[in-house]
Design a protein around this motif. Structure first.
Motif, mmCIF file in Angstrom:
data_model
loop_
_atom_site.group_PDB
_atom_site.id
_atom_site.type_symbol
_atom_site.label_atom_id
_atom_site.label_comp_id
_atom_site.label_asym_id
_atom_site.label_seq_id
_atom_site.Cartn_x
_atom_site.Cartn_y
_atom_site.Cartn_z
ATOM 1 N N PRO A 152 0.919 -1.220 -0.136
ATOM 2 C CA PRO A 152 0.072 -0.031 0.138
ATOM 3 C C PRO A 152 0.843 1.220 -0.095
ATOM 4 N N SER A 153 1.353 1.610 -1.106
ATOM 5 C CA SER A 153 2.444 2.538 -1.201
ATOM 6 C C SER A 153 1.425 4.146 -1.018
ATOM 7 N N GLU A 154 2.234 5.157 -0.639
ATOM 8 C CA GLU A 154 1.734 6.275 -0.312
ATOM 9 C C GLU A 154 2.265 7.300 -1.245
ATOM 10 N N LYS A 155 3.075 6.937 -2.312
ATOM 11 C CA LYS A 155 3.705 7.850 -3.133
ATOM 12 C C LYS A 155 3.044 7.674 -4.356
ATOM 13 N N TYR A 156 2.251 6.701 -4.828
ATOM 14 C CA TYR A 156 1.909 6.566 -5.987
ATOM 15 C C TYR A 156 0.306 7.166 -6.318
ATOM 16 N N GLY A 157 -0.045 7.428 -7.681
ATOM 17 C CA GLY A 157 -1.525 7.483 -7.839
ATOM 18 C C GLY A 157 -2.004 6.307 -8.066
ATOM 19 N N TYR A 158 -3.517 6.107 -7.617
ATOM 20 C CA TYR A 158 -4.248 4.840 -7.908
ATOM 21 C C TYR A 158 -5.362 5.223 -8.819
ATOM 22 N N ILE A 159 -5.385 4.224 -9.698
ATOM 23 C CA ILE A 159 -6.694 4.091 -10.727
ATOM 24 C C ILE A 159 -7.508 2.890 -10.175
ATOM 25 N N ILE A 160 -8.959 3.639 -9.731
ATOM 26 C CA ILE A 160 -9.639 2.431 -9.329
ATOM 27 C C ILE A 160 -10.896 2.361 -10.422
ATOM 28 N N PRO A 161 -10.796 1.082 -10.760
ATOM 29 C CA PRO A 161 -11.657 0.312 -11.864
ATOM 30 C C PRO A 161 -13.035 0.529 -11.260
ATOM 31 N N ALA A 162 -13.892 0.473 -12.165
ATOM 32 C CA ALA A 162 -15.386 0.598 -11.691
ATOM 33 C C ALA A 162 -15.920 -0.716 -11.688
ATOM 34 N N ASP A 163 -16.751 -1.189 -10.854
ATOM 35 C CA ASP A 163 -17.567 -2.218 -10.947
ATOM 36 C C ASP A 163 -18.324 -2.274 -12.159
ATOM 37 N N VAL A 164 -18.712 -3.247 -12.923
ATOM 38 C CA VAL A 164 -19.206 -2.948 -14.303
ATOM 39 C C VAL A 164 -20.692 -2.396 -13.845
ATOM 40 N N ASP A 165 -21.364 -2.839 -12.653
ATOM 41 C CA ASP A 165 -22.467 -2.456 -12.504
ATOM 42 C C ASP A 165 -22.230 -1.250 -11.494
ATOM 43 N N VAL A 166 -21.962 -0.180 -11.922
ATOM 44 C CA VAL A 166 -21.310 0.866 -11.138
ATOM 45 C C VAL A 166 -22.591 1.439 -10.089
ATOM 46 N N LYS A 167 -21.887 1.396 -8.953
ATOM 47 C CA LYS A 167 -23.101 2.153 -7.963
ATOM 48 C C LYS A 167 -22.843 3.583 -7.761
ATOM 49 N N PRO A 168 -23.731 4.387 -8.257
ATOM 50 C CA PRO A 168 -23.472 5.817 -8.464
ATOM 51 C C PRO A 168 -22.965 6.738 -7.450
ATOM 52 N N GLY A 169 -23.569 6.383 -6.229
ATOM 53 C CA GLY A 169 -23.155 6.873 -5.044
ATOM 54 C C GLY A 169 -22.018 6.671 -4.266
ATOM 55 N N LYS A 225 -12.338 6.335 -10.930
ATOM 56 C CA LYS A 225 -11.729 7.489 -10.898
ATOM 57 C C LYS A 225 -10.199 7.200 -10.302
ATOM 58 N N PHE A 226 -9.662 8.182 -9.664
ATOM 59 C CA PHE A 226 -8.174 8.501 -9.481
ATOM 60 C C PHE A 226 -8.179 8.651 -8.089
ATOM 61 N N LYS A 227 -7.108 8.354 -7.302
ATOM 62 C CA LYS A 227 -6.570 9.045 -6.077
ATOM 63 C C LYS A 227 -5.051 9.048 -5.990
ATOM 64 N N GLU A 228 -4.638 10.297 -5.738
ATOM 65 C CA GLU A 228 -3.645 10.706 -5.761
ATOM 66 C C GLU A 228 -2.798 10.416 -4.348
ATOM 67 N N LYS A 229 -1.740 9.678 -4.181
ATOM 68 C CA LYS A 229 -0.936 9.650 -2.881
ATOM 69 C C LYS A 229 -1.813 9.423 -1.703
ATOM 70 N N PRO A 230 -2.543 8.281 -1.549
ATOM 71 C CA PRO A 230 -3.503 8.071 -0.373
ATOM 72 C C PRO A 230 -2.439 7.854 0.864
ATOM 73 N N ASP A 231 -3.022 7.887 2.171
ATOM 74 C CA ASP A 231 -2.363 7.377 3.162
ATOM 75 C C ASP A 231 -2.279 6.079 3.261
ATOM 76 N N ALA A 232 -1.623 5.170 4.095
ATOM 77 C CA ALA A 232 -1.210 3.717 3.754
ATOM 78 C C ALA A 232 -2.534 2.986 4.036
ATOM 79 N N ARG A 233 -3.390 3.339 4.918
ATOM 80 C CA ARG A 233 -4.692 2.833 5.101
ATOM 81 C C ARG A 233 -5.668 2.997 3.924
#
Lengths: 486, 486
Positions: A152-169, A225-233
């Motif tokens: 669980p690196s804190e240095k990178y950006g993460y790409i979060i794939p969608a479930d194919v049945d996207v939950k909109p909220g 969506k994307f998430k830049e440099k999250p904390d480890a958790r």
């Protein structure tokens, strides 16, 4: 498919080997199959060739790196030289214009943009074919490569794939999560399944990815969506949801990007884009293009991928055998030593350390601590003390300022046989050349002079001068700049 | 009393600061009372002055060190230059002849010979007066100073004082223990008691020795024998018997040594001794003189005494503040950094280490391990890359050999205002000088030329040339030596 390699990043994190012109991609610290030292640039270029893309490569870079690139790859490489540094979006836009206008690349072709400096297995390059297929099949506007995280690196950006049945909220309330618009609309589950088959075939052709099932590992997915440099958790949680590291690999149809280029600047030829380069927004491709795309997909890559951005990570892929004139005592443990100077380095009783000596400086660091190096060299005026140039290389031997404020720079230059230092003039300093060895022709004010060991040439300010090496020629160049020039 | 300082010892144990011409006594790593860096030579010279011996000092050294000594002490110091390196006995014999024939020193005067590089308190020099008294009172042929041991070192030689009631059979069976002949015959208990009074007075005049009773600590004793480098257990035993470290301080009447000199070479003047220098046995003064003396006494010194022969011991007396262009991270512990180069050194996360960068090389060592340095630099051809000379200093910037075997040496020379590089000629190399800054007069083949920044001078082989600096002048000197000179 065309490949654009982005060669950027003047870095201080690998100081003293990296400097403003010598980015980490030029450091010859890894070895090829034959045990010869090669740079990351040479390695990636070689791997692209093996994967069948050798003829399709264009390198986007700054003027400062042209000498190093030509020196390492030869003069034939196709270069896009940014008129100024403006971040990845303008650089990629310029490259697209170059391919379209200059290389006459058809608009429907896939362009894959890659950073020049990841340390990866050959499977990474085979995966490019999957990106090409996905782009050509119209799966999404932009297709990314995502690296399966190993921790669980804190240095990178993460790409979060969608479930194919996207939950909109899903998590959309977090403002630091960039949401891709219209994912569900752009996505077709059947396309994904069909493509997965292609991808599976591609990746099983060579390196076996670490995942248990090749076709499973290669399954293309829509990006939510994307998430830049999250904390480890948070990183751990993202990995649980199938999050992938963003390794900066983008593929798209050339036409898709040319539409964006045309929206930014009016252009009918490459020169138009080049001329208006300074009007492009100084922003990243992620921000300017990827996050605004109607549909983005990601192909997971589950193989070796390392960002060798710090001494700690770089030394992981280096042999422990020291480089250069080095003596290491038998009781050293997990210690890497690189010496580019002509004086010897002796290391005794060191544990978990990296010792690097170059014309720019000397680093002695505990490996873990070495990642904080920017704090110690960040403020320094990092005048490069060593540079590769198209004609050879130089090292600064001495810099000095006398009591009156006059400055001198003493360089040793090696000009390769047959190469030229093009004619130029300097308005601010006079130069004195002393030939140490070799044979060259020196041209001063249009007149040629034979130059042999022991010969000196004094070049006054403003005088046109150049040199052509007949044999490999070493010369000393002294630049003398008076404090107040009239 | 005359003082002879022995300035010898080209050493590798303090590499890369020490080299063949730059012995440890020239390193400016300790600080005087005003916080200014000074060398061991400068410190000992200053301490001798404070003790009142300033005018009586002669330094015995090799030609290679003359420049450094004059550079550090000024031109007025009295020097005995050994025609070649032959160990301490010939050097002290030559010094005696110099004092006798050249300085017209009376034969009955005491000569005290001291090494130039111990790190000691001022009490050490006051103790010299006790040696003088003992010699003049005829207590023994040779009077030594012995350092009260602080731990059972295995590195030093031990002086074992005799009980005044000597037990004749005591340990004499051990062949590696050198027994002084006729100790009991030469010794007179009453002389010892009388002298103890003088000694006590001398040492209580200034620094208080560590011993509980000054007169007790200063008690002169006959020497029974010597033991070189015992193991720790034997050392402990010797200390139990009152054994002292041999710190290389000898005192004797000049006449005593002149008899020995005359026995070795026929001589009526200094030049006679100088001419026959190569016929002296290459042996130590301990072996050639002390061990053969009829009577030897020792005066114990119970104050600060450090042999700064290794980085481990040297750094004990240095401040932890780094020297030179150095950045040290806050988490470094017990780490000393010295940088003599013009490029920066960054040290991060180091513990118990010494990091030293000089034109000769770079050492990164755990402090304890640093004492084994000879193993790593012992075989190297240690061409000095930095030297202090009588006219200034030079640094070697570059050494190279081209494909044809031609060699070049590039030096940066700083010639101090008013100083001269005496006229000389070189048969093997041509020289090119480029003036970087300052103002000088260059003499080539007897003709003077003004020299300013940017001027070059080419000096062919065999041509007489010299330079006088009008202002501090920095010049680049390139020496070019062809592989086969005709």
């Amino acid at each position: 498919m065309r490949i654009v390699l982005l060669s950027g990043g003047s870095g201080k994190r690998l100081w003293p080997l990296s400097n403003d012109v010598r980015s980490k991609q030029f450091l010859k610290v890894v070895r090829n199959g034959d045990g010869e030292a090669e740079s990351m640039l040479q390695r990636v270029f070689r791997q692209l060739g093996t994967a069948g893309f050798g003829a399709d490569i264009t390198i986007a870079t700054s003027a400062a790196q042209v000498g190093s690139i030509k020196g390492q790859l030869g003069g034939q490489v196709s270069l896009v030289v940014e008129p100024e540094r403006r971040n990845t979006f303008p650089a990629i836009a310029l490259s697209a214009a170059y391919l379209y206008f200059e290389k006459k690349c058809p608009a429907h072709e896939t362009v894959a943009v890659l950073p020049v400096d990841p340390y990866v297995g050959d499977g990474y390059f085979k995966m490019l074919k999957c990106l090409d297929t996905a782009v050509q099949d119209g799966i999404a506007d932009i297709v990314l490569m995502g690296v399966k995280p190993t921790y669980p690196s804190e240095k990178y950006g993460y790409i979060i794939p969608a479930d194919v049945d996207v939950k909109p909220g899903f998590d959309s309330g977090k403002t630091d999560m960039h949401r891709i618009s219209d994912i569900s609309g752009a996505w077709d589950k059947r396309m994904s399944d069909a493509l997965a088959q292609d991808l599976g075939n591609a990746v099983t052709g060579g390196d076996v990815p670490r995942g248990s099932s090749p076709s499973g590992a290669a399954g293309i997915m829509p990006v939510e969506k994307f998430k830049e440099k999250p904390d480890a958790r948070a990183a751990q949680e993202l990995i649980g949801r199938g999050g992938l590291w963003n390794c900066g690999v983008f593929a798209f149809r050339l036409s898709y990007l040319m539409d964006i280029v045309r929206a930014a600047v009016e252009c009918g030829c490459y020169a138009d884009v080049l001329r208006q380069y300074s009007t492009f927004k100084k922003t990243s491709f992620d921000y300017a293009v990827v996050e605004k795309a109607k549909s983005v997909a990601v192909v997971p890559y589950d193989g070796e991928w390392k960002d060798l951005g710090t001494w700690n990570t770089l030394t992981e892929v280096m042999e422990e055998k020291p480089i250069g004139d080095v003596a290491v005592s038998g009781d050293c443990v997990n210690t890497h030593v690189i010496n580019e100077l002509e004086i010897p380095v002796v290391v005794m009783g060191a544990k978990d350390m990296v010792v690097v000596a170059s014309p720019d400086g000397i680093l002695v660091a505990d490996k873990v601590q070495s990642s904080y190096i920017k704090k110690y060299v960040g403020d320094r005026d990092l005048r490069p003390m060593y540079e590769e140039r198209s004609w050879g290389e130089y090292t600064v031997l001495n810099l000095s300022v006398d009591a009156r404020g006059n400055r001198t720079v003493t360089k040793k230059k090696l000009v390769q046989a047959g190469k030229c230092m093009e004619e130029t003039r300097h308005e601010r300093h006079l130069e004195v050349w002393t030939v140490l060895s070799g044979r060259a022709v020196v041209r001063i004010k249009g007149r040629d002079h034979d130059a042999l060991a022991g010969d000196t040439f004094t070049i006054e300010r403003g005088i046109l001068h150049g040199l052509r090496a007949v044999e490999d020629t070493v010369l000393l160049e002294v630049q003398i700049e008076e404090a107040e020039t009239c």
